[in-house]
Design a protein around this motif. Structure first.
Motif, short mmCIF file in Angstrom:
data_model
loop_
_atom_site.label_atom_id
_atom_site.label_comp_id
_atom_site.label_asym_id
_atom_site.label_seq_id
_atom_site.Cartn_x
_atom_site.Cartn_y
_atom_site.Cartn_z
N ARG A 181 0.68 -1.34 -0.29
CA ARG A 181 0.01 0.05 0.08
C ARG A 181 0.88 0.93 -0.72
N THR A 182 1.54 1.00 1.10
CA THR A 182 2.58 2.60 1.31
C THR A 182 3.56 2.77 -0.26
N GLY A 183 4.52 1.61 -0.48
CA GLY A 183 4.99 1.18 -1.58
C GLY A 183 4.32 2.53 -2.90
N SER A 184 3.51 2.06 -2.87
CA SER A 184 2.76 2.11 -4.53
C SER A 184 2.02 3.20 -4.38
N PHE A 185 1.44 4.01 -3.41
CA PHE A 185 0.90 5.21 -2.74
C PHE A 185 2.16 5.79 -3.66
N GLU A 186 3.38 5.78 -1.70
CA GLU A 186 4.10 7.29 -2.60
C GLU A 186 4.96 6.79 -3.65
N ARG A 187 4.98 5.75 -4.48
CA ARG A 187 5.22 5.71 -6.52
C ARG A 187 5.01 7.01 -6.95
N GLU A 188 3.06 6.31 -7.18
CA GLU A 188 3.14 7.54 -7.69
C GLU A 188 3.44 9.08 -7.33
N LEU A 189 3.10 9.68 -6.52
CA LEU A 189 3.64 10.53 -5.84
C LEU A 189 4.46 10.72 -6.60
N LEU A 190 5.54 10.20 -6.12
CA LEU A 190 7.26 10.64 -6.23
C LEU A 190 7.36 10.67 -8.29
N GLU A 191 6.09 9.53 -9.18
CA GLU A 191 6.85 10.05 -10.04
C GLU A 191 5.77 11.21 -10.66
N SER A 192 5.08 11.65 -10.00
CA SER A 192 4.92 13.24 -10.64
C SER A 192 5.20 14.08 -10.94
#
Ligand SMILES: Nc1ncnc2c1ncn2[C@@H]1O[C@H](COP(=O)(O)OP(=O)(O)OP(=O)(O)O)[C@@H](O)[C@H]1O
Ligand SMILES: Nc1ncnc2c1ncn2[C@@H]1O[C@H](COP(=O)(O)OP(=O)(O)OP(=O)(O)O)[C@@H](O)[C@H]1O
Ligand SMILES: [Mg+2]
Ligand SMILES: [Mg+2]
Lengths: 511, 341, 334, 341
Positions: free
Chosen positions: C194-205
Motif C-alpha cells: 500500500r505505502t510503496g504503491s502510493f508513494e511511487r505514484e506521488l514521486l513519479e508525478s
C-alpha cells in the motif's frame, strides 16, 4: 551414633594441636554508614578452645563473627589462619578454610526438607550427582546428635523456631568445620535443649574443634567457655580466661555497671475477677488449654519446644482461630476474627519471630513503631506524621533503643535492639493484656532487666501480662504465676512461691 | 543423656509417622489436583467435543504443547529461584529466526546442517539468557524489569536482522524436527521428554538442584550457607535461555520459517503453564511434573474449545476462568491434604 | 532530514528504484498481475445431498475487517447451504497453525485460510493435500502453492488508486506538496504494498516531497503518537497518508489536538464505517474501499466441490470513496 | 552511672545528625538519579533531535505520558503491596470501549453525558479491580496469575461487546477530555496532576498509605499489627482499577473512539514506568514522584528517538538498553548516597 564417631571424618583444613593459635584478627574494623560497629578489634582463637564473645546489644559481636565467617569484609585490619593472611570474599571461601557459622537470624531454607537443610552443601554425592538414599541416614546422625528428633524428610516449614535452631546447628556440624561460630544458639531453645547443647559444645572441644560462642546467657558462658572476649561499642575491652570470671564480674564487664534486678515481690491475684479466662481451648497444635489471667498479673507459660505455647498465644491474639473452647475477656466473650479485632479489645502480641512476624525489616524504626497504633495517630482516615514521630521518640527513649534516629531502617539495628522495637510497637497500642512470646530472646542482661522492670511497671498500672519463655529461670524471676504446657495441654498451674526449676521441668516433661 | 531419650517422646517425634505421611500425600495431592482437573476436562471433552478422543488429535495436542513445555522447563528453574523471564517470546522468535537464516541459503539440508542450526538456536537462546543473568545477577536489576528490557531489545534485534520479514527454510530434514515422527510419536514430543528428563536430573538428582531451591526459598540463607548466588543466577538464566532457544528452533522447524515478529506474548503461556503447575512465583517451591501437567491442561483446554467451535472471545474468557479455578481448586486440595493428616 | 530544500531528482529516482525493488516480489502486486489466469479443480467432489463442511482459519478476530470477513463468509455459507467453522489464530502464527492442525482431525471438505503470514505453511498444507482436502486463500496467500483458488487483497492496487487520486487533487499546486506517510505494521507485506504503491505514484508525478514516514501499526493509538511526533518535527506537512483508515483517523486526531484541524489533508485506505463521517465533514479527503474476499472464496469452494473449475488467482480492487462518492450513496466496506 | 553517660556519646548517637542527613540525601538522591537521567536525555535531545525543545513537542510528550502515568499511579499502589496487575491493557480497552458505547448513540454530547461516561469507565475499571482483588485477596491466587487470567478474560469480554469493532464517539465535549486545553495545559495533563495528588494524599497523608507500605514490607507483621490485609488488598486493586478505568476513558477521548482490540501490552509500559521510578517489585518501597519521572523518562526517550527518525527496531533495542542503564545508574547513585554519609 556418638558425636565422637561423627567427628572422625575428614575435616576441612589441617588439624592443629590443642592450644595453638589457629586464627588471629588484627585491628579489625567495620563501619556501617557512620556507625562504627567493630572498631580496631584484635583477638585470637586457639585450637580446641571454646571462646565466648560477650557484650551488650549492638556491641558488635555478630559483626565481628561475620567478619571471621566471610559474610562481611572488614574495612581495616587483617585476618590470619594458621599464621598466613587470608581474605574471604564470601562465606563459601571461609567454609573452604574450615570456618562455619550459625547465624543469629535463623537462615534455614523452609522449602527444603530437614535432611536437605542439614546436608546443604555437603550432600553425599559424586560428580554433582546426589546419593539420595544416603541422605536420610547421614542427616539423621546429625539430627540425633543435636537432639532434634524429626523425620529427615519432613518439610522444614513445619518446624518451630527452636527446632530450626537445632537444625542449623546440625547443619554446621555436617559442614565439619574446625572453627564453628555459634551466634546466640540458645536464644530460642528450651532449657533442656540448651543444656544438651552445652554437652555438645564440650564434645566438640574434646574433638579438637574451636567453638566461638556468642551469648547473653552468662551461666552458659561460664559453664562452657575457656576464654571470654568482651566488646563494648565496637571496641575490644578484654579477653579473660573463664576461670577468673563470675556472673557479677561478667555483668560489670559487659555493661560497665551493676545491674540490679529488684527482688520479685510475691503477689497473689486469685481473689480478683479475671481479665481473661480460657476454657478447653483446642486448635492447631493445641489439644486442651485452660488459662486464667488476673488484672495486673504477670503470668508465665513454660514448656518444651513444640508444647503449643506459641499456638496458644496466636489464638489469644486473633491470629489463628480455635476449633473449640471458649474465651472470655473482661467478662465478655472473646472470639477475635483477626489480630485487628484483638487489638481493638486491648490484646497485643509480641510474636516469637521478630524477623518474620514482628518487623518490616527495611522500614524505619518510626514506620515500625507507628504501625499498630495508627488508629490513634490523627483523626479519621488522615494520618498525623508529627504525632507518630513523637510517639516513636517517646518509646525509643523509654526502652532505651540504641538507634541513631527514628528514621534509621530497622535492619541496621542489632538483634536486641530490634526486639525492643517490636516491644515498642506493641506497647504503643496501650494494651490491657500484653502477650509476650519469648520477649527476651537475644536481649542483653541490662536490657533484660529493663524489660523486666518495665513489665512490672505495666503490671503495677493494672495491665495483665502473659509471658512465654523457654528459660525457666526467667519465668521464676519475673512471674507471679506459672502455667506449664505439654503436648498442647496446660498441665500445671503454680503460684510462683517456693517452686524450683526442677519442679517446672518435671511438669514439662511428664507430670 | 536422659534428656535426649525423653525428648524422643515429645509431640514432634510422636507425630513422625503422620507428618511423614502428610508430606507424602500433600506432594502427591498436588499432582493429583492437577491431574484430576485434567482428567475431568478430558472426560468432558470426550463427551461433548467432536473428534477429541482420537489418536490423531491427542498426538496433535501433545505436539502443540511440546514447544511451550520445553520453554517451561527453563522457566520453572527461573521461577524456582524467584525470578521471571519475560523475554521468552522474543527469544523464541530470535533464535528461530537465526537458525532459519543459517539454513535459508542452502539448497540441500543435511543432518549436519540441521545440527548446526539447532546449536545456533540453542546458543542464541543461551546468549540471551546470559545477558539476562548478567543484568539480574551482576547489575542487580530486578528480573521482571531486566527481562522486560530484553523482551523489547531482543525483539528489536530479531526484527532488525531480517527487516521483520519471515525467513523461509527449504523443506527438508529441518522441518522433520517440528513435524516428523519416530514410530507413532511426534519428534517434538520426544525432544520434550528429553528436556524434561534433563530438567528432572538437574533439579532432583544433582546438587545444583538443591541450590536452586535454596536460593529461591531464602536467598540470604543460601548465601550464608556458601552458595555462590550470582553464579547460580547466571547458570539458571543460561539454562532457561538454552531451553527457550531449543523451543525457538522447534517452532521454526514446525513453521518451516523463522518468524521474527511472531510469538508475542508467548512468555505468558509459558509462565501460566509453570504456575498452574504449582510452582510458586515467590520461588523455592514447585516441581517439573506440575509444569508438564500445567502445560497439558492449558493445551487441552484450548484444543477442546477449538474443536467445539467456541467463539474466540468466549475462548479467552473461559481460559481466564479455568486458570483461576484450577489454581483455587488445587490450593484447596493441597490445604485439605495437609490438614487431614 | 532537513525539510528545507526539495529533494534532488536523483534522490527521487533512487527512491523510486528502491520502491520498485521492494514491490518486485510483493505477493499482492504479483497476484494482481496474474489475476484471473489459470484454472484449478478439486481432488474430490461432494456427494449429492451432503452438506459441505468448510473450515475457515483466520489470523485473528481483533479487527472489524476480520469480523466482517467472518460475518460475510458465514452469510454466504448459509446461503449456499454449507457449514462454516471459524478458527481464530488470535494474531499469532503459531496459534493459527495449531488451529489448522486441529481442524485436520475433523476431516473437513475444504479449508479456507486467511493466514497471519504465509511462511511455513508448506508442511501442514501438504498434509491437507495428502488427505485430499482442497485449500483456499482469502486476502493473503502464497504464490507457489497448490491452493485451488486464492482471492487476494488488492493492497498494491489500492495504494495506486489512492495515489492517482491525490496526484490529480494537487495537480494545480505550485510548490511540491509535503507529505507524511504513516505505514502499517512494520515490514508487513500489505503495508509495504500500500505505502510503496502510493508513494511511487506521488514521486513519479514529481509534485510531492515525502518528509516523514513512521509506522502506525495499523492502530489508532500508535498512529496518533506517530503523527504527534511528525507534527513536532515537520510542522509544515500538508498531506498525511494512513496505510489504513485507523491510521488516518489516528493522524486526524493528532492534527486536531495540535489545533491544525482543516489545515492538513488526510487520506486513508479501507473504507471502514468510521471514516465516512470524517470524509463528509471534510476532515478526510478520500479512502479506498477494501472489500472482504471471503464470500467469493466460499462461492468458489462450493463451485469447486461440485466439480467446476475455478481460477487460480483473483484480485478485486475496491472503489475510491470521497465526499462526492458518499453523496452518491457509497456504503462502507465494513 | 558513668557508663550510661558514656553511651550517650557512643558512635551511634554521635552519628545521629549524619544519619538524618543521609536519609534526606538518599531520598532525594533517588529522584535526583532519575531526574539526572531525564535531564541528561533532554540535553542530548535538545542538541541532536530536531524540534525537540519546542513548547508544542514538550506539551505533546506530557500529554502522551499522562495516560500511562495515570494508570501508573494505581500500579504503584499495587506494586507497593507486592502485587502486580497485568490486566491493565485489557482494562483500558474495556473501560474506554464501554464509555464510548454509552456515548456513541447520542447526537449531542453535553457535560452531563461526558460525566456519566467518565463514571462508567472508572466504575468499569474499578469492577475489574474488584475482581482482581477478590481472586487475589479472598481466593489467594498469586497476583501475577490472577491478573494474567483477567487480562485474557477482560480482553475477550471487550472484544465480545463490540465484535472487535472500534466504537466512534461523536466529536464534542468528550474528545475535549483527551485533546483539549485549559490555558496552555492539555486537559489530560491536568487530570494526571489531579490523580497524582490523590495518590499522594492516599500514600503519604492517610493512614491507609502507611498500611499499604506495611503490607508490602511484611504481610504477616502487618496483619499482626492490626492491618486487615484482605480488605486492604481489595481496596488497592479497586483503586488501581479505577485509575486504569480513568486512563481508559482519557484514551478513548483522545482517540474519539473505544478500541476494544487496542492497548495490548500497555501494562508493560505502565509497570516499566513504576519500576524505573524506583518502586521495588518486592513491595513496601517506592514513591509516586519516582513513578512520574519514570513515566516521563520512558515517554521522552521514545519521543526523541521518533523525532530523530531512528528506525523502529533500533528504537526497541535502545529502549531496552536505556531502561537497564537507568535502573543500574539509579541503584549506584543510591548506594553511593547511603555510603557517602
Ligand atoms: N547491616 C547493617 N547495617 C547498618 N548497621 C548495622 C548493620 N549490622 C549491624 N549494624 C550496626 O552495627 C552495630 C553492631 O551490631 P551487631 O549486630 O554486631 O551487634 P551485636 O553485638 O551482635 O548485638 P546483639 O546482641 O543485639 O545481637 C549496631 O549498632 C548495629 O546497629
Ligand atoms: N504451621 C504449622 N503447621 C503444622 N504444625 C505446626 C505449625 N506451627 C507449629 N506447629 C506445631 O505445633 C506444635 C506447637 O508449636 P508451638 O510453636 O506452639 O510450640 P511452642 O511451645 O511455642 O514451642 P517453641 O518453643 O518451639 O516456640 C509443634 O509441634 C509445632 O511443630
Ligand atoms: Mg548479634
Ligand atoms: Mg514458641
Amino acid at each position: 551414633m556418638s558425636l565422637d564417631a561423627l567427628l572422625e571424618g575428614d575435616i576441612a583444613g589441617p588439624m592443629a594441636s590443642p592450644g595453638t593459635v589457629i586464627l588471629r584478627g588484627e585491628g579489625l574494623s567495620k563501619a556501617f554508614g557512620g556507625n562504627q560497629a567493630v572498631d580496631q578489634v584484635s583477638f585470637d582463637l586457639r585450637a580446641g578452645e571454646v571462646h565466648a564473645f560477650v557484650g551488650e546489644n549492638g556491641a558488635g559481636k555478630s559483626t565481628l563473627a561475620k567478619l571471621i565467617a566471610g559474610v562481611l569484609n572488614s574495612d581495616e585490619g587483617t585476618l590470619e589462619v594458621d599464621g598466613s593472611p587470608v581474605h574471604f570474599p564470601g562465606p563459601h571461601d571461609a567454609q573452604a578454610a574450615g570456618i562455619a557459622m550459625v547465624h543469629q537470624e535463623l537462615s534455614v531454607v523452609s522449602s527444603l526438607s530437614v535432611a536437605e537443610n542439614v546436608l546443604f552443601g555437603v550432600e553425599p554425592s559424586r560428580w554433582g550427582w546426589m546419593h539420595r538414599q544416603k541422605m536420610s541416614a547421614t542427616a539423621r546422625k546429625y539430627l540425633d546428635v543435636v537432639g532434634l528428633h524429626v523425620p529427615p524428610n519432613l518439610s522444614t516449614a513445619r518446624l518451630s523456631t527452636a527446632q530450626r535452631q537445632l537444625l542449623e546447628i546440625a547443619h554446621v556440624l555436617a559442614l565439619n568445620a574446625r572453627i564453628i561460630i555459634l551466634d546466640e544458639p540458645t536464644s530460642s531453645l528450651a532449657t533442656s535443649d540448651a543444656h544438651h547443647l552445652r554437652e555438645l559444645i564440650g564434645a566438640l572441644r574434646e574433638a579438637g574443634r574451636t567453638v566461638v560462642l556468642v551469648s547473653h546467657d552468662f551461666d552458659e558462658v561460664l559453664d562452657v567457655a575457656d576464654r571470654v572476649t568482651c566488646l563494648r561499642d565496637g571496641q575490644w575491652v578484654c579477653t579473660e580466661p573463664a576461670e577468673t570470671l563470675d556472673h557479677d564480674k561478667l555483668i560489670r564487664l559487659v555493661t560497665g555497671r551493676d545491674v540490679l534486678v529488684a527482688p520479685r515481690e510475691a503477689r497473689v491475684h486469685t481473689g480478683e475477677a479475671p481479665v481473661l479466662e480460657v476454657r478447653e481451648l483446642t486448635g492447631p497444635g493445641l489439644v486442651h488449654a485452660d488459662l486464667v489471667l488476673h488484672p495486673g498479673e504477670i503470668l508465665g507459660i513454660g514448656g518444651l519446644v513444640g508444647s503449643g505455647r506459641t499456638e496458644l498465644m496466636r489464638i489469644l491474639a486473633g491470629d489463628v482461630r480455635p476449633t473449640a473452647g471458649s474465651m472470655m475477656l473482661f467478662g465478655e466473650s472473646f472470639a477475635p476474627s483477626a489480630p485487628s479485632a484483638a487489638l481493638k479489645r486491648g490484646v497485643s502480641l509480641v510474636p516469637e519471630s521478630r524477623k518474620e512476624q514482628g518487623l518490616i525489616l527495611h522500614a524505619t524504626v518510626l514506620q515500625n513503631i507507628e504501625l499498630a497504633a495508627l488508629d490513634s495517630l490523627g483523626s479519621g482516615p488522615f494520618f498525623r506524621a508529627g504525632a507518630a514521630r513523637m510517639l516513636a521518640a517517646e518509646y525509643v527513649e523509654k526502652l532505651r533503643i540504641k538507634v541513631s534516629s527514628v528514621h534509621a531502617p530497622v535492619n541496621s539495628l542489632s538483634g536486641g535492639n530490634q526486639q525492643k522495637v517490636v516491644l515498642a510497637k506493641v506497647l504503643a497500642t496501650q494494651p490491657r493484656v500484653l502477650l509476650l512470646d519469648e520477649p527476651t530472646k537475644g536481649i542483653d542482661v541490662g536490657a533484660k532487666a529493663e524489660i523486666l522492670t518495665l513489665m512490672r511497671g505495666l503490671a503495677a498500672q493494672g495491665i495483665s501480662v502473659v509471658m512465654v519463655s523457654s528459660v525457666l529461670q526467667e519465668l521464676l524471676d519475673s512471674c507471679d504465676r506459672i502455667v506449664v504446657m505439654r503436648g498442647g495441654r496446660t498441665v500445671g498451674d503454680l503460684e510462683n512461691v517456693d517452686i524450683s526449676e526442677e519442679d517446672l521441668a518435671r511438669l514439662a516433661f511428664a507430670g | 543423656m536422659t534428656m535426649t531419650e525423653k525428648s524422643e517422646l515429645s509431640p514432634a517425634s510422636s507425630t513422625r509417622r503422620t507428618r511423614g505421611a502428610a508430606r507424602l500425600s500433600s506432594m502427591n495431592l498436588h499432582d493429583f489436583g492437577l491431574l484430576g482437573a485434567l482428567l475431568l476436562l478430558v472426560c468432558v471433552y470426550a463427551i461433548i467435543a467432536p473428534n477429541f478422543l482420537t489418536e490423531f488429535n491427542l498426538l496433535n495436542v501433545l505436539r502443540q504443547v511440546s514447544i511451550v513445555a520445553i520453554a517451561a522447563v527453563g522457566m520453572t528453574t527461573v521461577i524456582l529461584i524467584a525470578g521471571i523471564d519475560l523475554s521468552v517470546g522474543s527469544t523464541v522468535a530470535f533464535s528461530g529466526t537465526l537458525a532459519a537464516l543459517f539454513l535459508t541459503e542452502r539448497t540441500e539440508i543435511g543432518v549436519i546442517a540441521v545440527l548446526i542450526a539447532v546449536t545456533i538456536a540453542v546458543l542464541a537462546g543461551a546468549g540471551v539468557g546470559l545477558l539476562n543473568g548478567l543484568i539480574i545477577g551482576l547489575l542487580g536489576v530486578p528480573a521482571f524489569i531486566a527481562t522486560l528490557a530484553t523482551l523489547t531489545g531482543v525483539r528489536g534485534f530479531a526484527l532488525l536482522l531480517t527487516e521483520a520479514k519471515p525467513v523461509s527454510v527449504p523443506v527438508g530434514d529441518y522441518s522433520w524436527l517440528g513435524t516428523g515422527h519416530i514410530g507413532p510419536l511426534p519428534v517434538p514430543v520426544l525432544i520434550m521428554a528429553l528436556v524434561f528428563f534433563i530438567g528432572y536430573v538437574l533439579l532432583s538428582r544433582m546438587k545444583i538442584g538443591r541450590r536452586i531451591y535454596a536460593v529461591g526459598g531464602n536467598e540470604s540463607a543460601a548465601r550464608l550457607s556458601g552458595v555462590r548466588v550470582t553464579r547460580l543466577i547466571l547458570f539458571v538464566y543460561i539454562f532457561a535461555g538454552a531451553c527457550t532457544g531449543l523451543a525457538g528452533c522447534l517452532a521454526s522447524a514446525r513453521l518451516s520459517s523463522g518468524q521474527p515478529a511472531g510469538f508475542i506474548g508467548f512468555e505468558l503461556d509459558v509462565i501460566a503453564a509453570v504456575v498452574v503447575g504449582g510452582t510458586s512465583l515467590m520461588g523455592g517451591r514447585g516441581r517439573l511434573s506440575g509444569t508438564f501437567f500445567g502445560a497439558l491442561l492449558i493445551g487441552v483446554l484450548g484444543n477442546g474449545l477449538t474443536l467445539m467451535d467456541v467463539q474466540t472471545y468466549w475462548k479467552q474468557i473461559l481460559t481466564g476462568i479455568v486458570i483461576v479455578v484450577a489454581i483455587v481448586v488445587d490450593g484447596i486440595i493441597r490445604r485439605r491434604g495437609s490438614q487431614a493428616s | 532530514d532537513d525539510s528545507g530544500g526539495s529533494a534532488s531528482a536523483e534522490d527521487v529516482d533512487a527512491r523510486i528504484a528502491e520502491i520498485n525493488k521492494s514491490l518486485e516480489d510483493n505477493l499482492y502486486v504479483k497476484a494482481a498481475a496474474e489475476s484471473g489466469e489459470g484454472e484449478n479443480t478439486c481432488p474430490k467432489t461432494l456427494p449429492e445431498g451432503e452438506t459441505a463442511e468448510i473450515v475457515f482459519s483466520i489470523e485473528g478476530l481483533s479487527h472489524p475487517f476480520l469480523v466482517g470477513q467472518v460475518d460475510k463468509a458465514k452469510a454466504k455459507a448459509e446461503e449456499q447451504g454449507a457449514t462454516l467453522t471459524v478458527i481464530s489464530g488470535d494474531d499469532d502464527v503459531n496459534k493459527q497453525l495449531n488451529g489448522v492442525e486441529t481442524a485436520l482431525g475433523s476431516n473437513p471438505d475444504a479449508l479456507m485460510m486467511m493466514p497471519a503470514n504465509t511462511e511455513g505453511l508448506g508442511p501442514i498444507l501438504q498434509q491437507y493435500e495428502d488427505a485430499q482436502i482442497p485449500y483456499f486463500f482469502t486476502q493473503k496467500g502464497l504464490l507457489e502453492s497448490n491452493a485451488t483458488n486464492q482471492v487476494l487483497a488488492p493492497y498494491g492496487e489500492e495504494g495506486k488508486i489512492l495515489g492517482e487520486y491525490v496526484v490529480e487533487h494537487y495537480a494545480d499546486s505550485e510548490e511540491p506538496v509535503k507529505v507524511a506517510l504513516i505505514s502499517g505494521i512494520t515490514g508487513d507485506v500489505s503495508s509495504v504494498a500500500r505505502t510503496g504503491s502510493f508513494e511511487r505514484e506521488l514521486l513519479e508525478s514529481g509534485n510531492f516531497e515525502i518528509v516523514a514516514e513512521e509506522p502506525g501499526e495499523y492502530r489508532r493509538e500508535e498512529s496518533q503518537t506517530a503523527m504527534d511526533s511528525i507534527l513536532a518535527a515537520h510542522p509544515d506537512v500538508e498531506l498525511v497518508f494512513g496505510a489504513n483508515d485507523e491510521g488516518a483517523l489516528g493522524a486526524l486526531q493528532a492534527i486536531k489536538a495540535a489545533g491544525k484541524g482543516g489545515e492538513i489533508d488526510v487520506v486513508g485506505i479501507d473504507g471502514q464505517s468510521d471514516i465516512f463521517p470524517a470524509i463528509e465533514s471534510g476532515d478526510v479527503l478520500a479512502t479506498v474501499k477494501h472489500m472482504q474476499t471471503a464470500p467469493y472464496v466460499v462461492e468458489n469452494i462450493m463451485k469447486c466441490l461440485s466439480g467446476e473449475a475455478v481460477p487460480a488467482f483473483q484480485v478485486f480492487p475496491g472503489d475510491l470513496v470521497d465526499a462526492a462518492a458518499i453523496e452518491e450513496g457509497a456504503e462502507p466496506a465494513f
